[in-house]
Design a protein around this motif. Structure first.
Motif, mmCIF file in Angstrom:
data_model
loop_
_atom_site.group_PDB
_atom_site.id
_atom_site.type_symbol
_atom_site.label_atom_id
_atom_site.label_comp_id
_atom_site.label_asym_id
_atom_site.label_seq_id
_atom_site.Cartn_x
_atom_site.Cartn_y
_atom_site.Cartn_z
ATOM 1 N N ILE A 1 0.976 -1.209 0.125
ATOM 2 C CA ILE A 1 -0.048 0.045 0.217
ATOM 3 C C ILE A 1 0.693 0.970 -0.011
ATOM 4 C CG2 ILE A 1 -1.647 1.266 1.169
ATOM 5 C CD1 ILE A 1 -2.660 -1.566 2.019
ATOM 6 N N ASN A 2 0.622 1.617 -1.042
ATOM 7 C CA ASN A 2 1.646 3.419 -1.345
ATOM 8 C C ASN A 2 0.708 3.946 -0.735
ATOM 9 O OD1 ASN A 2 4.704 2.540 -1.671
ATOM 10 N ND2 ASN A 2 3.480 1.548 -3.119
ATOM 11 N N ARG A 3 1.787 5.116 -0.083
ATOM 12 C CA ARG A 3 0.728 6.418 0.198
ATOM 13 C C ARG A 3 0.925 7.750 -0.687
ATOM 14 N NH1 ARG A 3 -2.440 8.305 5.431
ATOM 15 N NH2 ARG A 3 -3.052 10.235 4.835
ATOM 16 N N GLY B 1 6.691 10.750 -5.448
ATOM 17 C CA GLY B 1 6.103 9.741 -6.151
ATOM 18 C C GLY B 1 6.635 9.236 -6.131
ATOM 19 N N ILE B 2 7.456 8.007 -7.083
ATOM 20 C CA ILE B 2 8.294 6.486 -7.180
ATOM 21 C C ILE B 2 9.341 6.487 -8.419
ATOM 22 C CG2 ILE B 2 6.142 4.695 -7.894
ATOM 23 C CD1 ILE B 2 7.443 3.476 -6.690
ATOM 24 N N MET B 3 10.045 6.363 -7.922
ATOM 25 C CA MET B 3 11.355 6.497 -9.094
ATOM 26 C C MET B 3 11.421 5.925 -9.922
ATOM 27 S SD MET B 3 13.907 8.830 -8.278
ATOM 28 C CE MET B 3 15.572 8.451 -9.573
ATOM 29 N N LEU C 1 10.417 0.308 -18.198
ATOM 30 C CA LEU C 1 9.657 1.139 -15.998
ATOM 31 C C LEU C 1 9.304 1.579 -16.168
ATOM 32 C CD1 LEU C 1 13.653 1.837 -16.070
ATOM 33 C CD2 LEU C 1 13.151 -0.017 -16.105
ATOM 34 N N HIS C 2 8.176 1.571 -15.048
ATOM 35 C CA HIS C 2 6.912 2.473 -14.510
ATOM 36 C C HIS C 2 7.533 3.782 -12.935
ATOM 37 C CE1 HIS C 2 7.053 -1.220 -12.034
ATOM 38 N NE2 HIS C 2 6.865 -0.082 -11.551
ATOM 39 N N GLY C 3 7.046 4.917 -13.368
ATOM 40 C CA GLY C 3 6.871 5.714 -11.875
ATOM 41 C C GLY C 3 5.940 6.843 -12.085
ATOM 42 N N ILE C 4 5.905 7.767 -10.792
ATOM 43 C CA ILE C 4 5.432 8.776 -10.909
ATOM 44 C C ILE C 4 5.667 9.878 -10.442
ATOM 45 C CG2 ILE C 4 3.227 9.445 -8.674
ATOM 46 C CD1 ILE C 4 2.229 6.565 -9.008
ATOM 47 N N GLN C 5 6.549 10.548 -11.371
ATOM 48 C CA GLN C 5 6.422 11.854 -10.628
ATOM 49 C C GLN C 5 6.380 12.698 -10.062
ATOM 50 O OE1 GLN C 5 7.511 15.172 -14.825
ATOM 51 N NE2 GLN C 5 6.646 13.220 -15.572
ATOM 52 N N ASP D 1 -4.599 12.918 -1.248
ATOM 53 C CA ASP D 1 -3.609 11.711 -0.504
ATOM 54 C C ASP D 1 -4.075 10.642 -2.264
ATOM 55 O OD1 ASP D 1 -2.306 12.888 1.170
ATOM 56 O OD2 ASP D 1 -1.940 11.633 2.106
ATOM 57 N N ARG D 2 -2.744 9.905 -2.874
ATOM 58 C CA ARG D 2 -3.276 9.068 -3.872
ATOM 59 C C ARG D 2 -3.076 8.014 -3.282
ATOM 60 N NH1 ARG D 2 -0.075 5.496 -7.727
ATOM 61 N NH2 ARG D 2 -2.379 4.425 -8.468
ATOM 62 N N ILE D 3 -3.589 7.302 -3.292
ATOM 63 C CA ILE D 3 -3.398 5.464 -2.057
ATOM 64 C C ILE D 3 -3.330 4.449 -3.026
ATOM 65 C CG2 ILE D 3 -3.672 3.757 -0.577
ATOM 66 C CD1 ILE D 3 -4.556 6.335 1.441
ATOM 67 N N LEU E 1 -2.933 0.320 -4.213
ATOM 68 C CA LEU E 1 -3.197 -1.097 -3.492
ATOM 69 C C LEU E 1 -2.550 -1.683 -4.819
ATOM 70 C CD1 LEU E 1 -6.356 -1.838 -1.928
ATOM 71 C CD2 LEU E 1 -4.966 -0.213 -1.244
ATOM 72 N N THR E 2 -0.946 -2.646 -4.741
ATOM 73 C CA THR E 2 -0.744 -3.036 -5.519
ATOM 74 C C THR E 2 -0.429 -4.570 -4.999
ATOM 75 O OG1 THR E 2 1.125 -0.765 -5.715
ATOM 76 C CG2 THR E 2 1.881 -2.871 -6.910
ATOM 77 N N PHE E 3 -1.720 -5.314 -5.878
ATOM 78 C CA PHE E 3 -1.256 -6.822 -5.647
ATOM 79 C C PHE E 3 -0.982 -7.668 -6.425
ATOM 80 C CE2 PHE E 3 -5.998 -4.469 -3.704
ATOM 81 C CZ PHE E 3 -5.273 -5.466 -2.845
ATOM 82 N N ARG E 4 0.189 -8.597 -6.141
ATOM 83 C CA ARG E 4 1.178 -9.214 -7.097
ATOM 84 C C ARG E 4 1.052 -10.401 -6.037
ATOM 85 N NH1 ARG E 4 5.780 -4.215 -7.337
ATOM 86 N NH2 ARG E 4 5.151 -4.340 -5.376
ATOM 87 N N ASP E 5 1.528 -11.781 -6.988
ATOM 88 C CA ASP E 5 1.612 -13.182 -6.610
ATOM 89 C C ASP E 5 3.443 -13.531 -6.133
ATOM 90 O OD1 ASP E 5 2.159 -15.913 -6.063
ATOM 91 O OD2 ASP E 5 0.798 -16.207 -7.976
HETATM 92 O O1 LIG Z 1 1.790 3.332 -6.351
HETATM 93 C C1 LIG Z 1 1.553 2.547 -7.908
HETATM 94 O O2 LIG Z 1 0.877 2.610 -8.459
HETATM 95 C C2 LIG Z 1 2.757 2.265 -7.838
HETATM 96 C C3 LIG Z 1 3.683 1.256 -7.060
HETATM 97 C C4 LIG Z 1 5.035 0.525 -7.747
HETATM 98 O O3 LIG Z 1 5.167 0.753 -8.980
HETATM 99 C C5 LIG Z 1 4.888 -0.799 -6.704
HETATM 100 O O4 LIG Z 1 5.230 -0.968 -5.551
HETATM 101 O O5 LIG Z 1 6.616 -1.027 -7.620
#
Ligand SMILES: O=C(O)CCC(=O)C(=O)O
Ligand SMILES: [Fe+2]
Length: 265
Positions: A107-109, A115-117, A178-182, A243-245, A247-251
């Protein structure tokens, strides 16, 4: 329910302008469900959050061990499993993953300006991410892995994530980009020609953005920035107000005590 029906249903949410397979489902959860999740996420002791340099993080069911092993046989807490993961399963998205479900959720807030690089999620996970967005919209930038001749990152695609939406990224988008949020307070130049999932957005968002583009155009004509005879080509500049939150779901591929995990989930 016949499987073919599920596959067809997911297919209708494909982001057609992206390489490989990515899907965007607007209003994946209801406003009521969003509120319930926000309360669960926000009403926790401060110690539940890991403070990173430009965002805060909670991890469920727990952090990974060295070697990227999920140390617990416990499934995700019920409030994360239902409705999010259960609804994903109706679309068949975990049908081919090693544990047939999401076993991990970050869970990213992000406050406005955080953002995230640019990064890739890598080999730790089955190559699919399912992201539910809450509370505010944000742009996810997709970059090519190779830098250009000048050594700069090349922005390839932009995905606009509305609150309550689900974004599924897999195969090429997972492995080759790659993905990121500025780290900005305004997402600039949002519009039909700049956003890869424009056609997948809610009618409401499309109307709001188009209306804002019209207003920006009128202002620029009135102030003389835009001469009367020139076409307006810019998109809308949309401030991040809350704030943008996510939920990153993965296996996670490696799980300690896998058989117990399968019995419990
Ligand atoms: O918050 C997001 O949508 C991206 C999060 C992300 O890339 C990650 O946690 O690996
Ligand atoms: Fe990521």
């Amino acid at each position: 329910m016949p499987e073919i029906f599920e596959v067809e249903t997911l297919e209708s949410y494909r982001i057609k302008s992206l390489p490989g397979s990515a899907f965007y489902i607007p209003d994946f959860i209801s406003a009521h469900e969003e509120q319930f999740l926000l309360e669960k996420i926000i009403n926790v002791p401060d110690s539940r959050w890991t403070a990173l340099s430009h965002r805060r993080l909670q991890t469920y069911p727990t952090q990974l061990l060295k070697g990227s092993i999920l140390p617990t046989a416990d499934a995700l807490p019920t409030w994360l499993a239902i409705p999010c993961v259960s609804r994903m399963k109706q679309f068949g998205i975990w049908n081919d993953s090693p544990h047939l479900t999401a076993n991990h959720c970050l869970i990213n807030r992000y406050e406005p300006g955080e953002g995230i690089m640019p990064h890739e999620d890598g080999d730790v996970y089955y190559p699919m991410v399912a992201t539910v967005s809450l509370n505010d919209a944000i742009v996810l930038d997709i970059y090519r892995k190779e830098l250009n001749a000048g050594g700069e990152r090349v922005l390839a695609h932009r995905i606009y994530q509305e609150p309550r939406s689900l974004l599924i990224t897999t195969d090429l988008i997972y492995t080759d980009y790659l993905h990121g949020i500025q780290e900005i307070t305004i997402d600039k130049n949002i519009g039909p020609s700049t956003i890869s999932n424009w056609k997948n957005l809610t009618f409401d968002t499309q109307q709001r953005v188009l209306h804002q583009i019209g207003q920006q155009q009128q202002e620029e004509r009135q102030t003389g920035i835009l001469p009367d005879d020139r076409m307006y080509v810019k998109g809308a500049d949309i401030p991040r107000t809350k704030d943008r939150i996510s939920l990153t779901f993965r296996d996670v591929k490696k799980v300690r005590n896998f058989s117990a995990f399968m019995r419990k989930s």
